[in-house]
Write a protein that holds these residues in place. Sequence first.
Motif, short mmCIF file in Angstrom:
data_model
loop_
_atom_site.label_atom_id
_atom_site.label_comp_id
_atom_site.label_asym_id
_atom_site.label_seq_id
_atom_site.Cartn_x
_atom_site.Cartn_y
_atom_site.Cartn_z
N ARG A 1 0.83 -1.21 0.00
CA ARG A 1 0.00 0.00 0.00
C ARG A 1 0.86 1.26 0.00
O ARG A 1 0.69 2.17 0.81
N ARG A 2 1.76 1.29 -0.98
CA ARG A 2 2.68 2.42 -1.12
C ARG A 2 2.53 3.04 -2.52
O ARG A 2 3.50 3.41 -3.15
N MET A 3 1.31 3.14 -2.99
CA MET A 3 1.10 3.64 -4.34
C MET A 3 1.59 5.07 -4.52
O MET A 3 1.94 5.49 -5.62
N ARG A 4 1.61 5.83 -3.45
CA ARG A 4 2.15 7.18 -3.55
C ARG A 4 3.63 7.13 -3.95
O ARG A 4 4.08 7.94 -4.77
N ASP A 5 4.37 6.18 -3.37
CA ASP A 5 5.77 6.02 -3.74
C ASP A 5 5.91 5.56 -5.18
O ASP A 5 6.83 5.97 -5.90
N PHE A 6 4.99 4.69 -5.61
CA PHE A 6 5.05 4.21 -7.00
C PHE A 6 4.88 5.36 -7.97
O PHE A 6 5.64 5.49 -8.94
N TRP A 7 3.88 6.19 -7.74
CA TRP A 7 3.64 7.30 -8.66
C TRP A 7 4.76 8.33 -8.60
O TRP A 7 5.07 8.98 -9.62
N ALA A 8 5.40 8.46 -7.44
CA ALA A 8 6.57 9.35 -7.36
C ALA A 8 7.70 8.81 -8.22
O ALA A 8 8.38 9.57 -8.92
#
Length: 470
Positions: free
Chosen positions: A259-266
């Motif tokens: 649940r680290r999609m923010r890191d993925f999009w970064a």
Amino acid sequence: MIDDDRVHPTRDDPVGTSLSESLGGPLGPRAGRHPWWTPVRVVLAMTALCFALGMVQKAPCFADSWQDGDARYTYMCYSDLPYLYTGRGLAELNWPYTDDDQVRGRYEVMEYPVGIAYFAWATAWATHWANGSPDIEPRYAMPADSLFSDEEVAGEVRLFVVLSALGFALAALLSAWFLTQVNPRRPWDAALFALSPALALTALINWDLLVVVFVAGAMWAWARDRPGLAGALIGLGTATKLFPLLLLGGLLVICLRNRRMRDFWAAVGAAVAAWVLADLPAYLTGSEQWQVFWTFNADRGADLGSIWLVISESLDATFDPGTVNVGSWLFLGAWCLGVLVLGLKAPQTPRLAQLGFLIVAGFLLVNKVYSPQYVLWLLPLAVLARPRWRDQLIWQAGEVFYFASVWWYLGGDLDPAGGGDAGFYWLAILVRMLCELWLVGVVARDVLRPELDPVDRDQPMTTRSNVVAV
């Protein structure tokens, strides 16, 4: 006395343990440490030695400036660098993306991504500067295909290769350093990279080693919880060779699970920005020339090293480039879907090195061309995905076998005495693929059974959750 928790290969790896018996046995609990020769410095020294041996292996061709068309295959010392120095206008210091009609009339456009073109052009400038800035005006009056045999240019060719090799050596050392830092408890895993036969044999064939440093750097940045930097390095790697883009698939699996999609999009945003910035100078100075890399690969048919070549020649069939493209992309899509399912169903979050290795291996296994130096694409991923000497040696044995076979095949040494198909070369392609599939199978097993993964097994419970995503 040892006072840290670093994993030592003579105690961790069965092959390392066996080999250490001739040197006094595995590292003991009371073994001392040299104050200067840290694991990182030893790995860097190993890398330098391995790379130097690779340069020596190319000596027969270097001695005659790659002029002997048979020796380059017989002695397996072929390199693209000297031929492209004259064949792409670098001997005249032409910008790779110029749209000048005279230049384009004399030379083909550099068919590589911008990162390689920039490096080759900068190295050509350094070659001329180190050679006393010779007058290149007379070369314009010479036929382009005669420059390679010109005595003055032949000296530049050797210097160009030397300066390129120095740049590659720095890339190899930096890659090794990154690999030692991905998991501080296991710096010795990078020795699998440093002592790799594949590194020694293929580092000087083309510019592929340049992309290795971006792949290793991306894994290091991700391990340091810096997704933006990891993405930027993936973007720069994609501007040098296309395949680092596939690492974003590995990041997607990890981020979905954790649940680290923010890191993925970064990471994705940084990758796109870095790629655009890297490509911008080439596009603005010659958009048509910039597009050549994409059209060249799309129009390319089945070529050396690929399973497509074995199928087409053994069946005496011809596959047009469109068919090969569609078939390759369909297989890759199915393969990536399989890796996604494997990663999501695994008992624990797989590591980036494991996922990246599996995806890139699938890409290479069905690619329309599988050049000998493409092993470098897998190397930094493989040594961290499965840091075991036995499995690495099995995989690289197939690569070494293919390395010898492809050059002897091109030199005509594998032609059957009575004529006919070069079945031994087909066998070499299949052996290479089978050895790679062995490593794929072992890594996939580790993902499904984390207790068999040497990296996971050795992690203290307090750090385990952080390392599994690296």
